[in-house]
Design a protein around this motif. Sequence first.
Motif, PDB file in Angstrom:
ATOM      1  N   PRO A   1      -5.582  20.653 -20.778  1.00  0.00           N
ATOM      2  CA  PRO A   1      -6.181  20.815 -19.449  1.00  0.00           C
ATOM      3  C   PRO A   1      -7.047  22.077 -19.330  1.00  0.00           C
ATOM      4  O   PRO A   1      -6.608  23.172 -19.663  1.00  0.00           O
ATOM      5  CB  PRO A   1      -4.972  20.903 -18.508  1.00  0.00           C
ATOM      6  CG  PRO A   1      -3.867  20.241 -19.250  1.00  0.00           C
ATOM      7  CD  PRO A   1      -4.129  20.522 -20.706  1.00  0.00           C
ATOM      8  N   GLY A   2      -8.279  21.874 -18.902  1.00  0.00           N
ATOM      9  CA  GLY A   2      -9.197  22.985 -18.688  1.00  0.00           C
ATOM     10  C   GLY A   2     -10.132  23.272 -19.846  1.00  0.00           C
ATOM     11  O   GLY A   2     -11.150  23.934 -19.676  1.00  0.00           O
ATOM     12  N   ALA A   3      -9.825  22.783 -21.047  1.00  0.00           N
ATOM     13  CA  ALA A   3     -10.656  23.085 -22.213  1.00  0.00           C
ATOM     14  C   ALA A   3     -12.061  22.491 -22.057  1.00  0.00           C
ATOM     15  O   ALA A   3     -13.060  23.155 -22.338  1.00  0.00           O
ATOM     16  CB  ALA A   3     -10.003  22.573 -23.488  1.00  0.00           C
ATOM     17  N   GLY A   4     -12.143  21.250 -21.604  1.00  0.00           N
ATOM     18  CA  GLY A   4     -13.453  20.611 -21.420  1.00  0.00           C
ATOM     19  C   GLY A   4     -14.280  21.320 -20.361  1.00  0.00           C
ATOM     20  O   GLY A   4     -15.491  21.478 -20.498  1.00  0.00           O
ATOM     21  N   GLU A   5     -13.620  21.767 -19.305  1.00  0.00           N
ATOM     22  CA  GLU A   5     -14.317  22.494 -18.239  1.00  0.00           C
ATOM     23  C   GLU A   5     -14.882  23.814 -18.764  1.00  0.00           C
ATOM     24  O   GLU A   5     -15.987  24.213 -18.404  1.00  0.00           O
ATOM     25  CB  GLU A   5     -13.359  22.760 -17.074  1.00  0.00           C
ATOM     26  CG  GLU A   5     -14.041  23.323 -15.857  1.00  0.00           C
ATOM     27  CD  GLU A   5     -15.037  22.360 -15.221  1.00  0.00           C
ATOM     28  OE1 GLU A   5     -16.100  22.832 -14.799  1.00  0.00           O
ATOM     29  OE2 GLU A   5     -14.754  21.152 -15.162  1.00  0.00           O
ATOM     30  N   LYS A   6     -14.137  24.498 -19.612  1.00  0.00           N
ATOM     31  CA  LYS A   6     -14.627  25.743 -20.215  1.00  0.00           C
ATOM     32  C   LYS A   6     -15.870  25.479 -21.058  1.00  0.00           C
ATOM     33  O   LYS A   6     -16.839  26.235 -21.010  1.00  0.00           O
ATOM     34  CB  LYS A   6     -13.546  26.381 -21.091  1.00  0.00           C
ATOM     35  CG  LYS A   6     -12.321  26.795 -20.342  1.00  0.00           C
ATOM     36  CD  LYS A   6     -12.435  28.233 -19.937  1.00  0.00           C
ATOM     37  CE  LYS A   6     -11.109  28.663 -19.320  1.00  0.00           C
ATOM     38  NZ  LYS A   6     -11.258  29.784 -18.454  1.00  0.00           N
ATOM     39  N   MET A   7     -15.845  24.407 -21.842  1.00  0.00           N
ATOM     40  CA  MET A   7     -16.996  24.077 -22.692  1.00  0.00           C
ATOM     41  C   MET A   7     -18.206  23.708 -21.846  1.00  0.00           C
ATOM     42  O   MET A   7     -19.326  24.155 -22.118  1.00  0.00           O
ATOM     43  CB  MET A   7     -16.620  22.942 -23.654  1.00  0.00           C
ATOM     44  CG  MET A   7     -15.598  23.371 -24.681  1.00  0.00           C
ATOM     45  SD  MET A   7     -14.838  22.058 -25.676  1.00  0.00           S
ATOM     46  CE  MET A   7     -16.033  20.793 -25.788  1.00  0.00           C
ATOM     47  N   LEU A   8     -17.999  22.911 -20.804  1.00  0.00           N
ATOM     48  CA  LEU A   8     -19.105  22.539 -19.920  1.00  0.00           C
ATOM     49  C   LEU A   8     -19.655  23.778 -19.221  1.00  0.00           C
ATOM     50  O   LEU A   8     -20.871  23.939 -19.088  1.00  0.00           O
ATOM     51  CB  LEU A   8     -18.646  21.501 -18.898  1.00  0.00           C
ATOM     52  CG  LEU A   8     -19.702  21.011 -17.917  1.00  0.00           C
ATOM     53  CD1 LEU A   8     -20.919  20.431 -18.641  1.00  0.00           C
ATOM     54  CD2 LEU A   8     -19.103  19.977 -16.967  1.00  0.00           C
ATOM     55  N   GLY A   9     -18.778  24.681 -18.818  1.00  0.00           N
ATOM     56  CA  GLY A   9     -19.219  25.923 -18.202  1.00  0.00           C
ATOM     57  C   GLY A   9     -20.109  26.743 -19.121  1.00  0.00           C
ATOM     58  O   GLY A   9     -21.100  27.335 -18.688  1.00  0.00           O
ATOM     59  N   LEU A  10     -19.778  26.763 -20.406  1.00  0.00           N
ATOM     60  CA  LEU A  10     -20.625  27.467 -21.386  1.00  0.00           C
ATOM     61  C   LEU A  10     -22.005  26.842 -21.460  1.00  0.00           C
ATOM     62  O   LEU A  10     -23.014  27.547 -21.474  1.00  0.00           O
ATOM     63  CB  LEU A  10     -19.981  27.423 -22.770  1.00  0.00           C
ATOM     64  CG  LEU A  10     -19.007  28.517 -23.122  1.00  0.00           C
ATOM     65  CD1 LEU A  10     -18.400  28.245 -24.499  1.00  0.00           C
ATOM     66  CD2 LEU A  10     -19.671  29.869 -23.111  1.00  0.00           C
ATOM     67  N   LEU A  11     -22.058  25.520 -21.530  1.00  0.00           N
ATOM     68  CA  LEU A  11     -23.353  24.840 -21.599  1.00  0.00           C
ATOM     69  C   LEU A  11     -24.201  25.188 -20.379  1.00  0.00           C
ATOM     70  O   LEU A  11     -25.403  25.451 -20.494  1.00  0.00           O
ATOM     71  CB  LEU A  11     -23.170  23.320 -21.699  1.00  0.00           C
ATOM     72  CG  LEU A  11     -22.552  22.786 -22.988  1.00  0.00           C
ATOM     73  CD1 LEU A  11     -22.334  21.280 -22.881  1.00  0.00           C
ATOM     74  CD2 LEU A  11     -23.425  23.116 -24.186  1.00  0.00           C
ATOM     75  N   LYS A  12     -23.578  25.216 -19.208  1.00  0.00           N
ATOM     76  CA  LYS A  12     -24.300  25.539 -17.975  1.00  0.00           C
ATOM     77  C   LYS A  12     -24.773  26.984 -17.973  1.00  0.00           C
ATOM     78  O   LYS A  12     -25.933  27.265 -17.688  1.00  0.00           O
ATOM     79  CB  LYS A  12     -23.411  25.297 -16.752  1.00  0.00           C
ATOM     80  CG  LYS A  12     -23.136  23.849 -16.455  1.00  0.00           C
ATOM     81  CD  LYS A  12     -22.201  23.750 -15.255  1.00  0.00           C
ATOM     82  CE  LYS A  12     -21.923  22.336 -14.852  1.00  0.00           C
ATOM     83  NZ  LYS A  12     -21.041  22.260 -13.684  1.00  0.00           N
ATOM     84  N   ARG A  13     -23.862  27.923 -18.270  1.00  0.00           N
ATOM     85  CA  ARG A  13     -24.221  29.349 -18.234  1.00  0.00           C
ATOM     86  C   ARG A  13     -25.307  29.699 -19.237  1.00  0.00           C
ATOM     87  O   ARG A  13     -26.133  30.574 -18.984  1.00  0.00           O
ATOM     88  CB  ARG A  13     -22.992  30.215 -18.493  1.00  0.00           C
ATOM     89  CG  ARG A  13     -22.094  30.353 -17.275  1.00  0.00           C
ATOM     90  CD  ARG A  13     -21.045  31.433 -17.444  1.00  0.00           C
ATOM     91  NE  ARG A  13     -20.199  31.269 -18.619  1.00  0.00           N
ATOM     92  CZ  ARG A  13     -19.141  30.465 -18.696  1.00  0.00           C
ATOM     93  NH1 ARG A  13     -18.795  29.726 -17.661  1.00  0.00           N
ATOM     94  NH2 ARG A  13     -18.416  30.388 -19.790  1.00  0.00           N
ATOM     95  N   MET A  14     -25.305  29.020 -20.372  1.00  0.00           N
ATOM     96  CA  MET A  14     -26.309  29.307 -21.394  1.00  0.00           C
ATOM     97  C   MET A  14     -27.594  28.521 -21.161  1.00  0.00           C
ATOM     98  O   MET A  14     -28.553  28.662 -21.907  1.00  0.00           O
ATOM     99  CB  MET A  14     -25.734  29.028 -22.780  1.00  0.00           C
ATOM    100  CG  MET A  14     -24.584  29.955 -23.132  1.00  0.00           C
ATOM    101  SD  MET A  14     -23.863  29.630 -24.751  1.00  0.00           S
ATOM    102  CE  MET A  14     -25.049  30.488 -25.795  1.00  0.00           C
ATOM    103  N   GLY A  15     -27.598  27.687 -20.126  1.00  0.00           N
ATOM    104  CA  GLY A  15     -28.798  26.918 -19.800  1.00  0.00           C
ATOM    105  C   GLY A  15     -29.147  25.881 -20.856  1.00  0.00           C
ATOM    106  O   GLY A  15     -30.316  25.567 -21.053  1.00  0.00           O
TER     107      GLY A  15
END
Length: 96
Positions: free
Chosen positions: A22-36
């Motif tokens: 739980p939460g691992a996928g959200e962390k990865m998606l957050g990275l993609l967003k923050r890095m544009g």
Amino acid sequence: AYRIISPFDGQVHEGKEDDGDPGAGEKMLGLLKRMGLENLLLVVCHWDSGPAESLGVELFRCVTEQCKDLLKELQQAVRASFPTEELLGLEAGERA
């Protein structure tokens, strides 16, 4: 996790899957967003013989750091392979 921009309507499509962490996928998606980053699929696989909750915060730190390092290397490789104008979608001689 993935972030894709539709070539048809320009709409961003994104998603994630945790598969028991739980939460691992959200962390990865957050990275993609923050890095544009767009038009990418980021997949992480790990295995552990112990209970899933035994890794806790350490798992998230490891996943986030490894993904961040990989994505930074990818950004550098893309920038090294294409002239800046091409990455920005500019034609030769055109200025932003």
